[in-house]
Design an enzyme around this catalytic site. Structure first.
Site, PDB file in Angstrom:
ATOM      1  N   GLY A 151       0.692  -1.141   0.014  1.00  0.00           N
ATOM      2  CA  GLY A 151      -0.056   0.133   0.092  1.00  0.00           C
ATOM      3  C   GLY A 151       0.813   1.193   0.039  1.00  0.00           C
ATOM      4  O   GLY A 151       1.995   1.054   0.413  1.00  0.00           O
ATOM      5  N   GLN A 154       3.100   9.856   0.744  1.00  0.00           N
ATOM      6  CA  GLN A 154       4.498   9.286   1.027  1.00  0.00           C
ATOM      7  C   GLN A 154       5.398   9.415  -0.262  1.00  0.00           C
ATOM      8  O   GLN A 154       6.506   9.200  -0.077  1.00  0.00           O
ATOM      9  CB  GLN A 154       4.149   7.756   1.052  1.00  0.00           C
ATOM     10  CG  GLN A 154       3.612   7.313   2.435  1.00  0.00           C
ATOM     11  CD  GLN A 154       3.516   5.888   2.587  1.00  0.00           C
ATOM     12  OE1 GLN A 154       2.672   5.312   1.764  1.00  0.00           O
ATOM     13  NE2 GLN A 154       4.464   5.354   3.177  1.00  0.00           N
ATOM     14  N   CYS A 184       6.012  -0.079   7.160  1.00  0.00           N
ATOM     15  CA  CYS A 184       5.659   1.061   6.385  1.00  0.00           C
ATOM     16  C   CYS A 184       6.720   1.495   5.526  1.00  0.00           C
ATOM     17  O   CYS A 184       7.925   1.578   5.876  1.00  0.00           O
ATOM     18  CB  CYS A 184       5.132   2.330   7.344  1.00  0.00           C
ATOM     19  SG  CYS A 184       4.575   3.634   6.578  1.00  0.00           S
ATOM     20  N   LEU A 185       6.429   1.734   4.205  1.00  0.00           N
ATOM     21  CA  LEU A 185       7.649   2.419   3.411  1.00  0.00           C
ATOM     22  C   LEU A 185       8.255   3.434   3.807  1.00  0.00           C
ATOM     23  O   LEU A 185       9.368   3.866   3.482  1.00  0.00           O
ATOM     24  CB  LEU A 185       6.994   2.255   1.893  1.00  0.00           C
ATOM     25  CG  LEU A 185       6.725   1.110   1.297  1.00  0.00           C
ATOM     26  CD1 LEU A 185       5.996   1.353  -0.174  1.00  0.00           C
ATOM     27  CD2 LEU A 185       7.647  -0.147   1.287  1.00  0.00           C
ATOM     28  N   HIS A 241      -4.276   1.499   7.518  1.00  0.00           N
ATOM     29  CA  HIS A 241      -2.957   2.006   7.455  1.00  0.00           C
ATOM     30  C   HIS A 241      -2.962   3.214   6.587  1.00  0.00           C
ATOM     31  O   HIS A 241      -2.464   4.279   7.091  1.00  0.00           O
ATOM     32  CB  HIS A 241      -2.113   0.806   7.174  1.00  0.00           C
ATOM     33  CG  HIS A 241      -0.654   1.277   7.105  1.00  0.00           C
ATOM     34  ND1 HIS A 241       0.346   0.823   7.749  1.00  0.00           N
ATOM     35  CD2 HIS A 241       0.200   2.191   6.450  1.00  0.00           C
ATOM     36  CE1 HIS A 241       1.525   1.155   7.435  1.00  0.00           C
ATOM     37  NE2 HIS A 241       1.258   1.906   6.464  1.00  0.00           N
ATOM     38  N   GLU A 242      -3.199   2.873   5.202  1.00  0.00           N
ATOM     39  CA  GLU A 242      -3.230   4.127   4.346  1.00  0.00           C
ATOM     40  C   GLU A 242      -4.097   5.224   4.432  1.00  0.00           C
ATOM     41  O   GLU A 242      -3.639   6.160   4.207  1.00  0.00           O
ATOM     42  CB  GLU A 242      -3.231   3.398   2.709  1.00  0.00           C
ATOM     43  CG  GLU A 242      -2.652   2.349   2.345  1.00  0.00           C
ATOM     44  CD  GLU A 242      -1.160   2.436   2.472  1.00  0.00           C
ATOM     45  OE1 GLU A 242      -0.672   3.634   2.702  1.00  0.00           O
ATOM     46  OE2 GLU A 242      -0.172   1.566   3.033  1.00  0.00           O
ATOM     47  N   HIS A 302      -2.578   7.714   6.764  1.00  0.00           N
ATOM     48  CA  HIS A 302      -1.562   8.277   6.275  1.00  0.00           C
ATOM     49  C   HIS A 302      -2.017   9.756   5.746  1.00  0.00           C
ATOM     50  O   HIS A 302      -1.449  10.760   5.720  1.00  0.00           O
ATOM     51  CB  HIS A 302      -0.793   7.657   4.880  1.00  0.00           C
ATOM     52  CG  HIS A 302       0.243   6.882   5.487  1.00  0.00           C
ATOM     53  ND1 HIS A 302       1.563   7.300   5.867  1.00  0.00           N
ATOM     54  CD2 HIS A 302       0.836   5.416   5.078  1.00  0.00           C
ATOM     55  CE1 HIS A 302       2.311   6.269   6.113  1.00  0.00           C
ATOM     56  NE2 HIS A 302       1.794   5.131   5.412  1.00  0.00           N
TER      57      HIS A 302
HETATM   58 CO    CO Z   1       3.024   3.517   5.523  1.00  0.00          CO
END
Ligand code: CO
Length: 157
Positions: free
Chosen positions: A46, A51, A89-90, A131-132, A135
């Protein structure tokens, strides 16, 4: 299509409340394409637009069932049933966090054609959606983790 550098924790863009998309323009479609390229390149499941530095309410997911592009996603319902799971998480490379999430969610959004879509998800996809969408509200897993640890080799994650 382009691969963007993924923004890491510490950059204020990750803490902003992302703006609603008023209209699906060619730029939004390009954003979706770039998010797909960037996410698949990074090996994530995701990615949220902030991000890659774009503070707009756009998320891209693929938890194994193919790409899912959502614009202005809103969580309309969460199950009372919750579950603790491990997330990465990226934007927090090498970090693993135990996060409590609803097991199921109902989400309303727009797709790339500007059509209203409603989806119900459970387990991994429900977790990824929460999660997304976090963000988009400036929330990171480190904020809500019950437990956080670093992997020995961040390249593994
Ligand atoms: Co993330």
């Amino acid at each position: 299509m382009s691969i963007y550098q993924i923004i890491r924790i510490g950059d204020p863009v990750l803490r902003e409340k992302a703006a609603k998309v008023p209209k699906i323009t060619p730029n939004i479609l390009k954003l979706l394409d770039n998010m797909a390229d960037t996410m698949y390149n990074a090996g994530g499941v995701g990615l949220a637009a902030p991000q890659i530095g774009i503070s707009k309410r756009v998320i891209f997911l693929d938890t194994g069932d193919g790409p899912l592009e959502l614009i202005n996603p809103e969580i309309k319902f969460v199950t009372k049933e919750i579950e603790v799971g491990v997330e990465g998480c990226l934007s927090l490379p090498g970090v693993q966090a135990e996060v409590e999430r609803a097991v199921g969610v109902k989400v309303h959004a727009l797709n790339r054609e500007g059509k209203h879509v409603e989806l119900e998800a459970r387990k991994l996809l429900a977790r990824a959606l929460q999660h997304e969408i976090d963000h988009l509200n400036g929330i990171l897993i480190s904020d809500k983790a019950l437990r956080v640890w670093n992997e020995i080799d961040p390249e593994d994650g």
